[in-house]
Design a protein around this motif. Structure first.
Motif, mmCIF file in Angstrom:
data_model
loop_
_atom_site.group_PDB
_atom_site.id
_atom_site.type_symbol
_atom_site.label_atom_id
_atom_site.label_comp_id
_atom_site.label_asym_id
_atom_site.label_seq_id
_atom_site.Cartn_x
_atom_site.Cartn_y
_atom_site.Cartn_z
ATOM 1 N N MET A 202 11.352 20.846 3.426
ATOM 2 C CA MET A 202 10.320 19.945 2.875
ATOM 3 C C MET A 202 10.050 18.771 3.810
ATOM 4 O O MET A 202 10.943 18.327 4.532
ATOM 5 C CB MET A 202 10.782 19.421 1.510
ATOM 6 N N PRO A 203 8.854 18.255 3.786
ATOM 7 C CA PRO A 203 8.507 17.140 4.676
ATOM 8 C C PRO A 203 9.257 15.872 4.316
ATOM 9 O O PRO A 203 9.690 15.687 3.178
ATOM 10 C CB PRO A 203 6.999 16.958 4.451
ATOM 11 N N ASP A 204 9.361 14.999 5.269
ATOM 12 C CA ASP A 204 10.064 13.745 5.031
ATOM 13 C C ASP A 204 9.137 12.776 4.304
ATOM 14 O O ASP A 204 8.346 12.084 4.916
ATOM 15 C CB ASP A 204 10.515 13.136 6.364
ATOM 16 N N TYR A 205 9.231 12.765 3.011
ATOM 17 C CA TYR A 205 8.372 11.888 2.231
ATOM 18 C C TYR A 205 8.888 10.458 2.307
ATOM 19 O O TYR A 205 9.880 10.107 1.695
ATOM 20 C CB TYR A 205 8.302 12.368 0.783
ATOM 21 N N GLY A 206 8.152 9.658 3.046
ATOM 22 C CA GLY A 206 8.533 8.262 3.190
ATOM 23 C C GLY A 206 7.640 7.366 2.370
ATOM 24 O O GLY A 206 6.973 7.824 1.434
ATOM 25 N N PHE A 207 7.644 6.129 2.713
ATOM 26 C CA PHE A 207 6.854 5.159 1.977
ATOM 27 C C PHE A 207 5.367 5.470 2.090
ATOM 28 O O PHE A 207 4.618 5.368 1.126
ATOM 29 C CB PHE A 207 7.140 3.764 2.524
ATOM 30 N N PHE A 208 4.947 5.871 3.267
ATOM 31 C CA PHE A 208 3.533 6.174 3.491
ATOM 32 C C PHE A 208 3.039 7.248 2.542
ATOM 33 O O PHE A 208 2.025 7.101 1.878
ATOM 34 C CB PHE A 208 3.326 6.623 4.941
ATOM 35 N N ASP A 209 3.758 8.328 2.480
ATOM 36 C CA ASP A 209 3.335 9.439 1.614
ATOM 37 C C ASP A 209 3.288 8.993 0.157
ATOM 38 O O ASP A 209 2.452 9.435 -0.620
ATOM 39 C CB ASP A 209 4.309 10.597 1.765
ATOM 40 N N ASN A 210 4.190 8.105 -0.189
ATOM 41 C CA ASN A 210 4.219 7.590 -1.558
ATOM 42 C C ASN A 210 2.961 6.775 -1.829
ATOM 43 O O ASN A 210 2.345 6.867 -2.887
ATOM 44 C CB ASN A 210 5.464 6.718 -1.732
ATOM 45 N N VAL A 211 2.584 5.980 -0.846
ATOM 46 C CA VAL A 211 1.366 5.172 -0.973
ATOM 47 C C VAL A 211 0.142 6.082 -1.071
ATOM 48 O O VAL A 211 -0.745 5.862 -1.901
ATOM 49 C CB VAL A 211 1.216 4.235 0.240
ATOM 50 N N ASP B 55 -0.024 9.066 -2.198
ATOM 51 C CA ASP B 55 -0.022 9.742 -3.497
ATOM 52 C C ASP B 55 -0.642 8.857 -4.578
ATOM 53 O O ASP B 55 -1.446 9.310 -5.389
ATOM 54 C CB ASP B 55 1.422 10.101 -3.873
ATOM 55 N N VAL B 56 -0.283 7.589 -4.568
ATOM 56 C CA VAL B 56 -0.827 6.657 -5.554
ATOM 57 C C VAL B 56 -2.312 6.428 -5.306
ATOM 58 O O VAL B 56 -3.121 6.435 -6.226
ATOM 59 C CB VAL B 56 -0.070 5.313 -5.501
ATOM 60 N N ALA B 57 -2.673 6.235 -4.045
ATOM 61 C CA ALA B 57 -4.074 5.968 -3.690
ATOM 62 C C ALA B 57 -4.965 7.143 -4.103
ATOM 63 O O ALA B 57 -6.101 6.951 -4.539
ATOM 64 C CB ALA B 57 -4.184 5.715 -2.194
ATOM 65 N N ARG B 58 -4.455 8.344 -3.969
ATOM 66 C CA ARG B 58 -5.251 9.529 -4.328
ATOM 67 C C ARG B 58 -5.464 9.616 -5.837
ATOM 68 O O ARG B 58 -6.350 10.324 -6.299
ATOM 69 C CB ARG B 58 -4.553 10.790 -3.827
ATOM 70 N N GLN B 59 -4.658 8.917 -6.595
ATOM 71 C CA GLN B 59 -4.791 8.944 -8.059
ATOM 72 C C GLN B 59 -5.751 7.880 -8.567
ATOM 73 O O GLN B 59 -6.002 7.779 -9.761
ATOM 74 C CB GLN B 59 -3.411 8.736 -8.699
ATOM 75 N N ILE B 60 -6.305 7.108 -7.659
ATOM 76 C CA ILE B 60 -7.273 6.090 -8.069
ATOM 77 C C ILE B 60 -8.563 6.778 -8.498
ATOM 78 O O ILE B 60 -9.182 7.472 -7.705
ATOM 79 C CB ILE B 60 -7.574 5.125 -6.908
ATOM 80 N N PRO B 61 -8.965 6.597 -9.750
ATOM 81 C CA PRO B 61 -10.185 7.244 -10.260
ATOM 82 C C PRO B 61 -11.426 6.626 -9.631
ATOM 83 O O PRO B 61 -11.423 5.452 -9.274
ATOM 84 C CB PRO B 61 -10.138 6.975 -11.765
ATOM 85 N N PRO B 62 -12.510 7.398 -9.510
ATOM 86 C CA PRO B 62 -13.762 6.899 -8.949
ATOM 87 C C PRO B 62 -14.300 5.710 -9.745
ATOM 88 O O PRO B 62 -14.146 5.647 -10.957
ATOM 89 C CB PRO B 62 -14.721 8.096 -9.060
ATOM 90 N N GLY B 63 -14.923 4.799 -9.057
ATOM 91 C CA GLY B 63 -15.480 3.631 -9.737
ATOM 92 C C GLY B 63 -14.434 2.558 -9.992
ATOM 93 O O GLY B 63 -14.725 1.536 -10.598
ATOM 94 N N TYR C 29 -3.451 -3.715 -2.541
ATOM 95 C CA TYR C 29 -2.269 -3.301 -1.788
ATOM 96 C C TYR C 29 -1.004 -3.735 -2.536
ATOM 97 O O TYR C 29 -0.044 -2.981 -2.645
ATOM 98 C CB TYR C 29 -2.291 -3.918 -0.400
ATOM 99 N N GLY C 30 -1.038 -4.970 -3.049
ATOM 100 C CA GLY C 30 0.128 -5.491 -3.753
ATOM 101 C C GLY C 30 0.423 -4.691 -5.010
ATOM 102 O O GLY C 30 1.580 -4.496 -5.371
ATOM 103 N N ALA C 31 -0.628 -4.219 -5.697
ATOM 104 C CA ALA C 31 -0.438 -3.448 -6.921
ATOM 105 C C ALA C 31 0.303 -2.149 -6.614
ATOM 106 O O ALA C 31 1.206 -1.747 -7.341
ATOM 107 C CB ALA C 31 -1.791 -3.158 -7.554
ATOM 108 N N ILE C 32 -0.089 -1.500 -5.535
ATOM 109 C CA ILE C 32 0.568 -0.252 -5.142
ATOM 110 C C ILE C 32 2.007 -0.528 -4.731
ATOM 111 O O ILE C 32 2.928 0.172 -5.140
ATOM 112 C CB ILE C 32 -0.200 0.418 -3.987
#
Length: 110
Positions: free
Chosen positions: A1-10, A12-20, A25-28
């Motif tokens: 499996m890939p080395d999931y670091g902080f970047f990948d975690n960020v 993942d969260v950013a991709r869950q942001i709904p349109p509109g 940055y601080g919230a994430i």
DNA sequence: GAGGTGACGACCC
DNA sequence: TGGGTCGCCACCT
């Protein structure tokens, strides 16, 4: 499996942001438990453009709702993308920021 | 292994 | 209220 670091975690969260909606940055960083690493989130966004799958970094703004990333997108690309999703932007600043603000620590807290 | 960097945030004056 | 300074932690060279 890939080395999931902080970047990948960020990413993942950013991709869950709904349109509109937009978030900061601080919230994430706070959602990840490292609110002090707000800079790391922004740094991760820099690589977001090269990340796969692509990350909607244009939905991430600073705490003031200012399109700081706009300079990295180049031109008004970021503003155009946000307006295309229904986000009103004026003077590089998101209107009704607190209204369309999407907090992962709340929306994903379930 | 160590140093420098950075799309931020909070504190201070 | 606004501007300036410090801190902070992960990634890159």
């Amino acid at each position: 499996m890939p080395d999931y670091g902080f970047f990948d975690n960020v990413y993942d969260v950013a991709r869950q942001i709904p349109p509109g909606r937009v978030t900061s940055y601080g919230a994430i960083a706070h959602y990840l438990g490292t609110k002090g690493s707000s800079r790391i989130v922004g740094y991760a966004m820099q690589a977001a453009g090269t990340a796969h799958p692509p990350v909607p970094a244009h939905r991430v703004v600073n705490r003031q709702g200012l399109l700081t990333a706009k300079f990295h997108f180049g031109g008004d690309t970021m503003q155009r993308l946000l307006e295309a999703e229904g986000v009103k932007v004026k003077d590089d600043q998101v209107q009704d920021f607190k209204t369309i603000f999407w907090d992962p620590s709340i929306e994903l807290a379930l």
